[in-house]
Motif scaffolding. Structure first.
Motif, short mmCIF file in Angstrom:
data_model
loop_
_atom_site.label_atom_id
_atom_site.label_comp_id
_atom_site.label_asym_id
_atom_site.label_seq_id
_atom_site.Cartn_x
_atom_site.Cartn_y
_atom_site.Cartn_z
N LYS A 158 0.88 -1.51 -0.05
CA LYS A 158 -0.05 0.39 -0.04
C LYS A 158 1.01 1.43 0.17
O LYS A 158 1.78 1.19 0.50
CB LYS A 158 -1.45 0.41 1.39
N TRP A 188 9.92 -1.67 3.93
CA TRP A 188 8.74 -0.09 3.58
C TRP A 188 10.11 0.24 3.04
O TRP A 188 11.24 0.00 3.00
CB TRP A 188 9.58 0.81 4.93
N LYS A 210 1.33 4.63 1.27
CA LYS A 210 1.45 6.09 2.10
C LYS A 210 0.78 6.58 2.32
O LYS A 210 0.13 7.51 2.79
CB LYS A 210 1.92 4.71 3.30
N SER A 211 1.68 7.55 1.61
CA SER A 211 2.35 8.29 1.13
C SER A 211 2.34 9.18 -0.14
O SER A 211 3.57 9.09 -0.94
CB SER A 211 3.06 9.33 2.16
#
Length: 153
Positions: free
Chosen positions: A71, A91, A73-74
């Motif tokens: 996903k 990440w 996130k930003s």
């Protein structure tokens, strides 16, 4: 290990440092699915995308089962993508949407560098610790491409 993920129309070629194509990522049909094939043509993973939310998300599937759920996130402030699977939490974090540091369970294992090409496409250079490499991780470049370069919402 260094790999280059290069867009070619509706597919990506993944090359090693000697220019040999070791994977191909091809679009499947019209549903937003893409498949990762090895050099012999064996289907390894499928990636599906969901652009219906504010931030895109992706499912990397192995034999039709969830392997890594990814996903964005930003997209602007602290650009980042998270991937969660049985092997841990990944990440991808960037300050400039060009160089993404790749961590697994808070340990740096590599990076993905975005390199704009003349016709507007973006190619990627992935550097990763050999011991942490998994074939599915090359699909993170596709996630970056669609989250930060091709996605318009």
């Amino acid at each position: 290990m260094v790999l280059y993920i290069i867009p070619k129309g509706s597919k990506y070629n993944v090359q090693d440092e000697k220019g040999r194509i070791i994977y191909t990522i091809k679009k499947k049909g019209f549903g937003g699915k893409m498949q990762l094939f090895d050099a012999s043509g064996y289907e390894m993973y499928t990636i599906t995308s969901d652009f219906s939310q504010k931030h895109p998300s992706f499912d990397i599937l192995l034999d039709g089962n969830p392997y890594i759920m990814v996903k964005c996130k930003s997209r602007f402030l602290d650009p980042s993508i998270v991937g969660q699977g049985n092997m841990g939490t990944y990440w991808l974090k960037s300050q400039d949407r060009m160089r993404f540091e790749l961590t697994k369970d808070d340990v740096n294992i590599g990076s993905i560098l975005s390199q704009p090409m003349p016709k507007g496409d973006v190619q990627f250079e992935m550097t990763i610790n050999d011991k942490e490499f998994d074939d599915a991780l090359v699909l993170f470049a596709v996630c970056i491409d669609f989250s930060f370069y091709k996605y318009k919402k």
